[in-house]
Scaffold this motif. Sequence first.
Motif, PDB file in Angstrom:
ATOM      1  N   ASP A   5       0.824  -1.210   0.000  1.00 36.27           N
ATOM      2  CA  ASP A   5       0.000   0.000   0.000  1.00 36.27           C
ATOM      3  C   ASP A   5       0.855   1.255   0.000  1.00 36.27           C
ATOM      4  O   ASP A   5       0.436   2.304  -0.513  1.00 36.27           O
ATOM      5  N   ASP A   6       2.075   1.164   0.568  1.00 34.64           N
ATOM      6  CA  ASP A   6       2.920   2.345   0.700  1.00 34.64           C
ATOM      7  C   ASP A   6       3.309   2.937  -0.645  1.00 34.64           C
ATOM      8  O   ASP A   6       3.402   4.157  -0.799  1.00 34.64           O
ATOM      9  N   TYR A   7       3.571   2.066  -1.644  1.00 33.25           N
ATOM     10  CA  TYR A   7       4.066   2.543  -2.937  1.00 33.25           C
ATOM     11  C   TYR A   7       3.175   2.116  -4.098  1.00 33.25           C
ATOM     12  O   TYR A   7       3.625   2.071  -5.238  1.00 33.25           O
ATOM     13  N   ALA A   8       1.922   1.805  -3.798  1.00 39.17           N
ATOM     14  CA  ALA A   8       1.011   1.364  -4.854  1.00 39.17           C
ATOM     15  C   ALA A   8       0.763   2.456  -5.890  1.00 39.17           C
ATOM     16  O   ALA A   8       0.344   2.161  -7.014  1.00 39.17           O
ATOM     17  N   PHE A   9       1.030   3.710  -5.541  1.00 44.14           N
ATOM     18  CA  PHE A   9       0.807   4.806  -6.485  1.00 44.14           C
ATOM     19  C   PHE A   9       1.954   4.957  -7.479  1.00 44.14           C
ATOM     20  O   PHE A   9       1.867   5.770  -8.409  1.00 44.14           O
ATOM     21  N   GLY A  10       3.043   4.189  -7.321  1.00 45.50           N
ATOM     22  CA  GLY A  10       4.198   4.317  -8.200  1.00 45.50           C
ATOM     23  C   GLY A  10       3.878   4.163  -9.673  1.00 45.50           C
ATOM     24  O   GLY A  10       4.279   5.009 -10.492  1.00 45.50           O
ATOM     25  N   PRO A  11       3.149   3.100 -10.075  1.00 47.91           N
ATOM     26  CA  PRO A  11       2.817   2.965 -11.509  1.00 47.91           C
ATOM     27  C   PRO A  11       1.981   4.129 -12.040  1.00 47.91           C
ATOM     28  O   PRO A  11       2.119   4.502 -13.215  1.00 47.91           O
ATOM     29  N   ILE A  12       1.134   4.687 -11.199  1.00 48.46           N
ATOM     30  CA  ILE A  12       0.304   5.817 -11.635  1.00 48.46           C
ATOM     31  C   ILE A  12       1.190   7.014 -11.973  1.00 48.46           C
ATOM     32  O   ILE A  12       0.939   7.727 -12.958  1.00 48.46           O
ATOM     33  N   ILE A  13       2.232   7.229 -11.165  1.00 41.74           N
ATOM     34  CA  ILE A  13       3.167   8.330 -11.440  1.00 41.74           C
ATOM     35  C   ILE A  13       3.805   8.136 -12.815  1.00 41.74           C
ATOM     36  O   ILE A  13       3.922   9.077 -13.609  1.00 41.74           O
ATOM     37  N   GLY A  14       4.207   6.903 -13.126  1.00 35.88           N
ATOM     38  CA  GLY A  14       4.815   6.626 -14.422  1.00 35.88           C
ATOM     39  C   GLY A  14       3.866   6.860 -15.576  1.00 35.88           C
ATOM     40  O   GLY A  14       4.246   7.450 -16.599  1.00 35.88           O
ATOM     41  N   VAL A  15       2.627   6.420 -15.435  1.00 37.36           N
ATOM     42  CA  VAL A  15       1.640   6.590 -16.502  1.00 37.36           C
ATOM     43  C   VAL A  15       1.337   8.064 -16.723  1.00 37.36           C
ATOM     44  O   VAL A  15       1.246   8.546 -17.868  1.00 37.36           O
ATOM     45  N   VAL A  16       1.165   8.814 -15.634  1.00 40.64           N
ATOM     46  CA  VAL A  16       0.870  10.252 -15.752  1.00 40.64           C
ATOM     47  C   VAL A  16       2.039  10.976 -16.418  1.00 40.64           C
ATOM     48  O   VAL A  16       1.845  11.841 -17.279  1.00 40.64           O
ATOM     49  N   THR A  17       3.269  10.629 -16.039  1.00 40.17           N
ATOM     50  CA  THR A  17       4.443  11.261 -16.654  1.00 40.17           C
ATOM     51  C   THR A  17       4.490  10.980 -18.150  1.00 40.17           C
ATOM     52  O   THR A  17       4.754  11.887 -18.961  1.00 40.17           O
ATOM     53  N   ALA A  18       4.236   9.725 -18.526  1.00 36.57           N
ATOM     54  CA  ALA A  18       4.224   9.377 -19.947  1.00 36.57           C
ATOM     55  C   ALA A  18       3.154  10.159 -20.702  1.00 36.57           C
ATOM     56  O   ALA A  18       3.383  10.626 -21.826  1.00 36.57           O
ATOM     57  N   ALA A  19       1.978  10.327 -20.099  1.00 34.74           N
ATOM     58  CA  ALA A  19       0.897  11.073 -20.742  1.00 34.74           C
ATOM     59  C   ALA A  19       1.275  12.541 -20.933  1.00 34.74           C
ATOM     60  O   ALA A  19       0.991  13.144 -21.983  1.00 34.74           O
ATOM     61  N   LEU A  20       1.929  13.129 -19.917  1.00 40.10           N
ATOM     62  CA  LEU A  20       2.337  14.527 -20.031  1.00 40.10           C
ATOM     63  C   LEU A  20       3.431  14.698 -21.088  1.00 40.10           C
ATOM     64  O   LEU A  20       3.429  15.677 -21.845  1.00 40.10           O
ATOM     65  N   LEU A  21       4.360  13.762 -21.138  1.00 42.48           N
ATOM     66  CA  LEU A  21       5.400  13.831 -22.174  1.00 42.48           C
ATOM     67  C   LEU A  21       4.788  13.712 -23.560  1.00 42.48           C
ATOM     68  O   LEU A  21       5.212  14.393 -24.508  1.00 42.48           O
ATOM     69  N   TRP A  22       3.799  12.859 -23.700  1.00 42.51           N
ATOM     70  CA  TRP A  22       3.118  12.719 -24.988  1.00 42.51           C
ATOM     71  C   TRP A  22       2.375  14.000 -25.350  1.00 42.51           C
ATOM     72  O   TRP A  22       2.372  14.425 -26.510  1.00 42.51           O
ATOM     73  N   GLN A  23       1.763  14.627 -24.358  1.00 43.22           N
ATOM     74  CA  GLN A  23       1.018  15.856 -24.617  1.00 43.22           C
ATOM     75  C   GLN A  23       1.944  16.962 -25.133  1.00 43.22           C
ATOM     76  O   GLN A  23       1.582  17.748 -25.993  1.00 43.22           O
ATOM     77  N   TYR A  24       3.172  17.007 -24.616  1.00 43.36           N
ATOM     78  CA  TYR A  24       4.113  18.050 -24.984  1.00 43.36           C
ATOM     79  C   TYR A  24       5.158  17.561 -25.982  1.00 43.36           C
ATOM     80  O   TYR A  24       6.255  18.126 -26.087  1.00 43.36           O
ATOM     81  N   ARG A  25       4.862  16.513 -26.721  1.00 45.30           N
ATOM     82  CA  ARG A  25       5.859  15.887 -27.575  1.00 45.30           C
ATOM     83  C   ARG A  25       6.370  16.802 -28.678  1.00 45.30           C
ATOM     84  O   ARG A  25       7.508  16.658 -29.138  1.00 45.30           O
ATOM     85  N   ALA A  26       5.534  17.744 -29.103  1.00 44.34           N
ATOM     86  CA  ALA A  26       5.988  18.647 -30.171  1.00 44.34           C
ATOM     87  C   ALA A  26       7.154  19.510 -29.711  1.00 44.34           C
ATOM     88  O   ALA A  26       7.968  19.959 -30.523  1.00 44.34           O
ATOM     89  N   ALA A  27       7.259  19.762 -28.389  1.00 46.96           N
ATOM     90  CA  ALA A  27       8.376  20.563 -27.879  1.00 46.96           C
ATOM     91  C   ALA A  27       9.702  19.847 -28.066  1.00 46.96           C
ATOM     92  O   ALA A  27      10.771  20.468 -28.018  1.00 46.96           O
ATOM     93  N   LEU A  28       9.663  18.529 -28.284  1.00 43.47           N
ATOM     94  CA  LEU A  28      10.882  17.743 -28.437  1.00 43.47           C
ATOM     95  C   LEU A  28      11.353  17.698 -29.882  1.00 43.47           C
ATOM     96  O   LEU A  28      12.291  16.959 -30.201  1.00 43.47           O
ATOM     97  N   ARG A  29      10.734  18.458 -30.763  1.00 47.71           N
ATOM     98  CA  ARG A  29      11.099  18.427 -32.186  1.00 47.71           C
ATOM     99  C   ARG A  29      11.738  19.723 -32.632  1.00 47.71           C
ATOM    100  O   ARG A  29      12.007  19.910 -33.810  1.00 47.71           O
ATOM    101  N   ALA A  30      12.009  20.643 -31.676  1.00 46.57           N
ATOM    102  CA  ALA A  30      12.617  21.918 -32.057  1.00 46.57           C
ATOM    103  C   ALA A  30      14.138  21.787 -32.040  1.00 46.57           C
ATOM    104  O   ALA A  30      14.695  21.097 -31.193  1.00 46.57           O
ATOM    105  N   PRO A  31      14.843  22.440 -32.961  1.00 45.73           N
ATOM    106  CA  PRO A  31      16.314  22.339 -32.982  1.00 45.73           C
ATOM    107  C   PRO A  31      16.919  22.998 -31.753  1.00 45.73           C
ATOM    108  O   PRO A  31      16.471  24.047 -31.307  1.00 45.73           O
TER     109      PRO A  31
END
Length: 522
Positions: A49-75
């Motif tokens: 129970d102490d760290y059950a939220f760990g996978p949720i943190i990973g999924v949320v981070t991946a979703a945010l990175l996907w949302q801002y993915r266009a920022a990763l295409r600038a020179p």
Amino acid sequence: MADGPPSAQTEKEPADWKDRFFPLLPWLAVLAAYLPTYLSLSRTLWRSDDYAFGPIIGVVTAALLWQYRAALRAPGSGHARLNGAILLGIGLLSHIAGSALAVPELDVASQIPVVAGLALLLGGHEALRRLWFPIAFLAFMIPLPGVLVVQLTGSLKEWVAYLADALLYACGFPVARLGNVISIGQYQLFIADACSGMHSLMAMSALGLLFVHLTERSSRWRDALLVAAILPIALLANLVRVLLLLLFTYRFGDQFTHAAHGAAGLLVFVVEIVLLYGMHRLLAHGTGRKAMPRARVLPTRPGESARCLRLATVLALAGLAAQMLHPATSPRPPLGLAGFAPKEFGEWRRVAEDVSTLSVVKTDDELPDPYARQLAVIYASSAGESIMLSIAYAPNQLSDRLHVHRPEYCYGAQGFNVTEPENGSLSIPGGRMPVRRLRTELGQRKEPVTYWMTVNDLAVLPGWPRKLAQLRSGIQGTVPDGLLVRVSSIDADSQRAFAVQERFVRDWISSLDVAQRRSLGN
């Protein structure tokens, strides 16, 4: 607090599959490199129970990175690429070292410089500026070191127990408190680490910061107040949980409490979410969530596909190296404890016992508790002296999970006053044994304690000696097992008690066979 994707997204979304696939290669390689880490966590920390939220943190981070993915295409500039390469190198080396030494804190933390380095390499400083929140959000995935958990949860448990006792007593319930043990009616409840609110505080802080990040910002001071409210809301919700468990126990008995414990944990988050949302509505005066613009796929720039392929190759090779260097299983079968408690030896005779050995020994990955086997016995000498002997065995010593079970913390959690630990040694057959001594007191009960730990067959003291022994074993590529051995006695004269304990340990170790003595660090 959210930043929208860059304005360069206005270009028409291309249909070329390369424009979609090659920019994803480095991130797919990151996922592949850390997949063994995630699988290991899913079998250990994330099951609690102490760290059950760990996978949720990973999924949320991946979703945010996907949302801002266009920022990763600038020179990016050459300076940004150099900084990115340095950060990526530090992160990958930390990932390899964390996996090789089986230190999950280092392994999980390495994701932060890896992602930050990729952001700089793929999108420059502008990308890092836009992606600061999802990168920082990964910090909530890092397991807290055992020593930090002990220090923080100790104060929180005491605070929760004190308030729960005071509130129920003021309401007329038959309640009393001794340390972190609360008696209500005929029942006793121990305020454990999970009830301290430490880990729910981490989860709630992550949820609260994400909530503030995704909602429309009306003013900075209101956002600051909302962030500041996370801590008291989490503590208040956890206090409600403990109060309800105490009341349910008093009304329906402890069997009902065991069944309701998980539901009470879920209730904590429901209360926290409701209070946080109410606070937001109160401060924001009805402002809603900011709509996040949809990111578009940009055309592949010359040379970008080759760079993404090179980065993906480096990441994949680092992940392979981390997996190859990960320690193997323990080189010997799990240790049985029953043979460590002979019926009599020398002037000592066993007068009481509680030998608890599991019929099926599981691996550390499968155990909800870090100890696989435990033993507790009481011996009396021909002169009437009594010694309590306790041994706990764990098959995996490559972590700080056993740290919280050190006697100075266990006794303190039960209401004992514990003096500052003193390091010393015992005279035993063949040499001297490094030990730690404690003086504990609870009312009229004075109980001096002597204990030591082992990593494989090496007797060590807690702290850096034990950590260095763990690291040496990790470098050798094996997972060490170990013991925590404790002897104690009831005696107001601590010096006399320590002398009796030393005599007992010397006689006890002398009565064991060579293999058992080696397991104890002799």
